[in-house]
Design a protein around this motif. Structure first.
Motif, PDB file in Angstrom:
ATOM      1  N   GLY A  61       0.805  -1.228   0.000  1.00 32.43           N
ATOM      2  CA  GLY A  61       0.000   0.000   0.000  1.00 32.43           C
ATOM      3  C   GLY A  61       0.833   1.271   0.000  1.00 32.43           C
ATOM      4  N   ILE A  62       2.139   1.134   0.118  1.00 34.78           N
ATOM      5  CA  ILE A  62       3.074   2.258   0.039  1.00 34.78           C
ATOM      6  C   ILE A  62       4.327   1.803  -0.695  1.00 34.78           C
ATOM      7  CG2 ILE A  62       2.286   3.440   2.129  1.00 34.78           C
ATOM      8  CD1 ILE A  62       4.665   2.288   3.625  1.00 34.78           C
ATOM      9  N   SER A  63       5.035   2.759  -1.239  1.00 40.68           N
ATOM     10  CA  SER A  63       6.291   2.479  -1.926  1.00 40.68           C
ATOM     11  C   SER A  63       6.939   3.811  -2.267  1.00 40.68           C
ATOM     12  CB  SER A  63       6.053   1.659  -3.199  1.00 40.68           C
ATOM     13  OG  SER A  63       7.294   1.268  -3.773  1.00 40.68           O
ATOM     14  N   PHE A  64       8.020   3.757  -3.016  1.00 36.62           N
ATOM     15  CA  PHE A  64       8.549   4.987  -3.589  1.00 36.62           C
ATOM     16  C   PHE A  64       7.582   5.433  -4.666  1.00 36.62           C
ATOM     17  CE2 PHE A  64      12.581   3.208  -1.972  1.00 36.62           C
ATOM     18  CZ  PHE A  64      12.908   4.254  -1.119  1.00 36.62           C
ATOM     19  N   GLY A  65       7.352   6.745  -4.745  1.00 38.52           N
ATOM     20  CA  GLY A  65       6.375   7.258  -5.681  1.00 38.52           C
ATOM     21  C   GLY A  65       6.904   8.422  -6.493  1.00 38.52           C
ATOM     22  N   TYR A  66       6.086   8.835  -7.413  1.00 39.06           N
ATOM     23  CA  TYR A  66       6.339   9.915  -8.359  1.00 39.06           C
ATOM     24  C   TYR A  66       6.149  11.241  -7.635  1.00 39.06           C
ATOM     25  CZ  TYR A  66       5.429  12.516 -12.780  1.00 39.06           C
ATOM     26  OH  TYR A  66       5.449  13.390 -13.838  1.00 39.06           O
ATOM     27  N   VAL A  67       7.189  12.071  -7.619  1.00 37.59           N
ATOM     28  CA  VAL A  67       7.110  13.382  -6.971  1.00 37.59           C
ATOM     29  C   VAL A  67       7.039  14.447  -8.057  1.00 37.59           C
ATOM     30  CG1 VAL A  67       8.200  15.017  -5.386  1.00 37.59           C
ATOM     31  CG2 VAL A  67       8.501  12.552  -5.032  1.00 37.59           C
ATOM     32  N   SER A  68       6.020  15.293  -7.961  1.00 36.40           N
ATOM     33  CA  SER A  68       5.868  16.399  -8.907  1.00 36.40           C
ATOM     34  C   SER A  68       5.740  17.708  -8.146  1.00 36.40           C
ATOM     35  CB  SER A  68       4.638  16.191  -9.796  1.00 36.40           C
ATOM     36  OG  SER A  68       3.462  16.163  -9.011  1.00 36.40           O
ATOM     37  N   ASN A  69       6.050  18.792  -8.835  1.00 37.57           N
ATOM     38  CA  ASN A  69       5.788  20.101  -8.246  1.00 37.57           C
ATOM     39  C   ASN A  69       4.304  20.411  -8.448  1.00 37.57           C
ATOM     40  OD1 ASN A  69       5.519  20.995 -10.914  1.00 37.57           O
ATOM     41  ND2 ASN A  69       7.554  21.932 -10.966  1.00 37.57           N
ATOM     42  N   LYS A  70       3.857  21.541  -7.971  1.00 40.81           N
ATOM     43  CA  LYS A  70       2.422  21.867  -8.043  1.00 40.81           C
ATOM     44  C   LYS A  70       1.949  22.103  -9.478  1.00 40.81           C
ATOM     45  CE  LYS A  70       1.394  21.429  -3.727  1.00 40.81           C
ATOM     46  NZ  LYS A  70       0.516  20.398  -3.241  1.00 40.81           N
ATOM     47  N   LYS A  71       2.888  22.262 -10.422  1.00 39.92           N
ATOM     48  CA  LYS A  71       2.517  22.380 -11.839  1.00 39.92           C
ATOM     49  C   LYS A  71       2.407  21.012 -12.500  1.00 39.92           C
ATOM     50  CE  LYS A  71       4.789  26.843 -12.352  1.00 39.92           C
ATOM     51  NZ  LYS A  71       5.889  27.563 -13.001  1.00 39.92           N
ATOM     52  N   GLY A  72       2.694  19.944 -11.734  1.00 37.07           N
ATOM     53  CA  GLY A  72       2.606  18.588 -12.259  1.00 37.07           C
ATOM     54  C   GLY A  72       3.879  18.092 -12.920  1.00 37.07           C
ATOM     55  N   GLN A  73       4.965  18.856 -12.839  1.00 38.69           N
ATOM     56  CA  GLN A  73       6.231  18.464 -13.460  1.00 38.69           C
ATOM     57  C   GLN A  73       6.992  17.511 -12.547  1.00 38.69           C
ATOM     58  OE1 GLN A  73       7.527  22.527 -13.633  1.00 38.69           O
ATOM     59  NE2 GLN A  73       7.181  22.657 -15.849  1.00 38.69           N
ATOM     60  N   PHE A  74       7.510  16.451 -13.127  1.00 36.13           N
ATOM     61  CA  PHE A  74       8.282  15.451 -12.384  1.00 36.13           C
ATOM     62  C   PHE A  74       9.555  16.083 -11.829  1.00 36.13           C
ATOM     63  CE2 PHE A  74      11.661  12.172 -12.366  1.00 36.13           C
ATOM     64  CZ  PHE A  74      11.093  11.269 -11.482  1.00 36.13           C
ATOM     65  N   ILE A  75       9.805  15.867 -10.519  1.00 40.82           N
ATOM     66  CA  ILE A  75      11.040  16.380  -9.922  1.00 40.82           C
ATOM     67  C   ILE A  75      11.843  15.283  -9.221  1.00 40.82           C
ATOM     68  CG2 ILE A  75      10.129  18.719  -9.690  1.00 40.82           C
ATOM     69  CD1 ILE A  75       9.859  18.173  -6.662  1.00 40.82           C
ATOM     70  N   GLY A  76      11.263  14.085  -9.032  1.00 38.86           N
ATOM     71  CA  GLY A  76      12.014  13.012  -8.393  1.00 38.86           C
ATOM     72  C   GLY A  76      11.130  11.884  -7.901  1.00 38.86           C
ATOM     73  N   ARG A  77      11.697  11.090  -7.016  1.00 40.22           N
ATOM     74  CA  ARG A  77      10.953   9.978  -6.424  1.00 40.22           C
ATOM     75  C   ARG A  77      11.187   9.997  -4.924  1.00 40.22           C
ATOM     76  NH1 ARG A  77      14.093   6.661  -3.444  1.00 40.22           N
ATOM     77  NH2 ARG A  77      16.042   6.116  -4.377  1.00 40.22           N
ATOM     78  N   ALA A  78      10.175   9.566  -4.175  1.00 39.63           N
ATOM     79  CA  ALA A  78      10.278   9.530  -2.718  1.00 39.63           C
ATOM     80  C   ALA A  78       9.205   8.609  -2.170  1.00 39.63           C
ATOM     81  CB  ALA A  78      10.109  10.933  -2.134  1.00 39.63           C
ATOM     82  N   GLY A  79       9.447   8.113  -0.974  1.00 40.90           N
ATOM     83  CA  GLY A  79       8.453   7.271  -0.334  1.00 40.90           C
ATOM     84  C   GLY A  79       9.076   6.307   0.643  1.00 40.90           C
ATOM     85  N   PHE A  80       8.483   5.114   0.722  1.00 39.44           N
ATOM     86  CA  PHE A  80       8.879   4.107   1.700  1.00 39.44           C
ATOM     87  C   PHE A  80       9.085   2.761   1.023  1.00 39.44           C
ATOM     88  CE2 PHE A  80       6.142   7.129   3.932  1.00 39.44           C
ATOM     89  CZ  PHE A  80       6.982   7.516   4.963  1.00 39.44           C
ATOM     90  N   TYR A  81      10.001   1.987   1.601  1.00 35.89           N
ATOM     91  CA  TYR A  81      10.244   0.630   1.127  1.00 35.89           C
ATOM     92  C   TYR A  81      10.537  -0.238   2.344  1.00 35.89           C
ATOM     93  CZ  TYR A  81      10.988  -2.493  -2.777  1.00 35.89           C
ATOM     94  OH  TYR A  81      10.830  -3.494  -3.711  1.00 35.89           O
ATOM     95  N   PHE A  82       9.932  -1.431   2.395  1.00 36.41           N
ATOM     96  CA  PHE A  82      10.081  -2.303   3.555  1.00 36.41           C
ATOM     97  C   PHE A  82      11.468  -2.931   3.588  1.00 36.41           C
ATOM     98  CE2 PHE A  82       9.477  -6.261   5.972  1.00 36.41           C
ATOM     99  CZ  PHE A  82       9.039  -5.703   7.164  1.00 36.41           C
ATOM    100  N   VAL A  83      12.118  -2.883   4.760  1.00 38.71           N
ATOM    101  CA  VAL A  83      13.447  -3.480   4.961  1.00 38.71           C
ATOM    102  C   VAL A  83      13.271  -4.651   5.936  1.00 38.71           C
ATOM    103  CG1 VAL A  83      15.826  -3.087   5.723  1.00 38.71           C
ATOM    104  CG2 VAL A  83      14.541  -1.228   4.638  1.00 38.71           C
ATOM    105  N   PRO A  84      13.251  -5.885   5.425  1.00 38.50           N
ATOM    106  CA  PRO A  84      12.962  -7.030   6.296  1.00 38.50           C
ATOM    107  C   PRO A  84      14.005  -7.250   7.394  1.00 38.50           C
ATOM    108  CG  PRO A  84      13.523  -7.759   4.069  1.00 38.50           C
ATOM    109  CD  PRO A  84      13.433  -6.274   4.025  1.00 38.50           C
ATOM    110  N   GLU A  85      15.250  -6.856   7.158  1.00 38.89           N
ATOM    111  CA  GLU A  85      16.299  -7.079   8.161  1.00 38.89           C
ATOM    112  C   GLU A  85      16.028  -6.330   9.465  1.00 38.89           C
ATOM    113  OE1 GLU A  85      18.062  -7.683   4.106  1.00 38.89           O
ATOM    114  OE2 GLU A  85      16.872  -6.098   5.032  1.00 38.89           O
ATOM    115  N   VAL A  86      15.292  -5.229   9.408  1.00 38.19           N
ATOM    116  CA  VAL A  86      14.980  -4.463  10.619  1.00 38.19           C
ATOM    117  C   VAL A  86      13.476  -4.387  10.877  1.00 38.19           C
ATOM    118  CG1 VAL A  86      17.101  -3.105  10.612  1.00 38.19           C
ATOM    119  CG2 VAL A  86      15.106  -2.265   9.353  1.00 38.19           C
TER     120      VAL A  86
END
Length: 192
Positions: A61-86
């Protein structure tokens, strides 16, 4: 996962985002500290990355996602990813270099922490950096992460040392402590 900050929007990746993600992942500067290749990726590697993000979102239900500015232009990626070791979700972000130095990474990371603690009710979140990535470490410190030291994690058959951080949801942890103390008091005769 849909997250809004003052200047950005974060949404799940879709197949048609490949060209934008390739823009980011082909940048030597943007990918210098990003695993598994720690450098620019081919379109095929980026396509595999995109598919991995979408599978993770379907499963969690979560992951790294598409980050855009308020004009809708792509500026990067950000979010969450599960780390099983911790057994924690890891916060991560990467922006196109032309968007560095504007406070966006801090804004995005802060918005993600708020989402993790207030929408997902997570007790804690982790983050990892590779030695030399002072910019990301500064962002993590600004938003409340604590560096716990170095930790080794497996990566594509190798063992990689990371600087390891955690951020704690004090509200949830305080409530859990209160509940535990109340149960303890109910179960024990403290008058002796």
């Amino acid at each position: 996962m849909f997250v809004q900050t003052k200047r950005t929007n974060i949404r799940p990746f879709v197949h048609s985002d490949l060209e934008c993600l390739c823009q980011l992942c082909s940048s030597a500067d943007a990918m210098q500290f990003i695993p598994p290749h720690f450098g620019p990726e081919t379109e095929k590697l980026t396509e595999d990355r995109l598919k991995k993000y979408m599978r993770h979102h379907d499963a969690h239900g979560i992951s790294f996602g598409y980050v855009s500015n308020k004009k809708g232009q792509f500026i990067g990626r950000a979010g969450f990813y599960f780390v099983p070791e911790v057994n924690l979700y890891e916060l991560g972000y990467s922006l196109l270099p032309q968007h560095w130095g504007k406070g966006l990474a801090t804004e995005i990371a802060s918005g993600l922490i708020d989402y993790a603690f207030n929408n997902l009710n997570l007790d804690s979140v982790c983050a990892r950096t590779i030695s030399g990535n002072e910019s990301s470490e500064n962002v993590l410190h600004k938003i409340g992460f604590v560096r716990l030291g170095e930790r080794m994690f497996p990566l594509k058959g190798k063992q990689i040392f990371w600087n390891y951080f955690e951020c704690y949801n004090e509200t949830n942890l305080d409530f859990a402590d209160q509940q535990a103390n109340a149960r303890f008091a109910d179960d024990w005769d403290l008058s002796l």
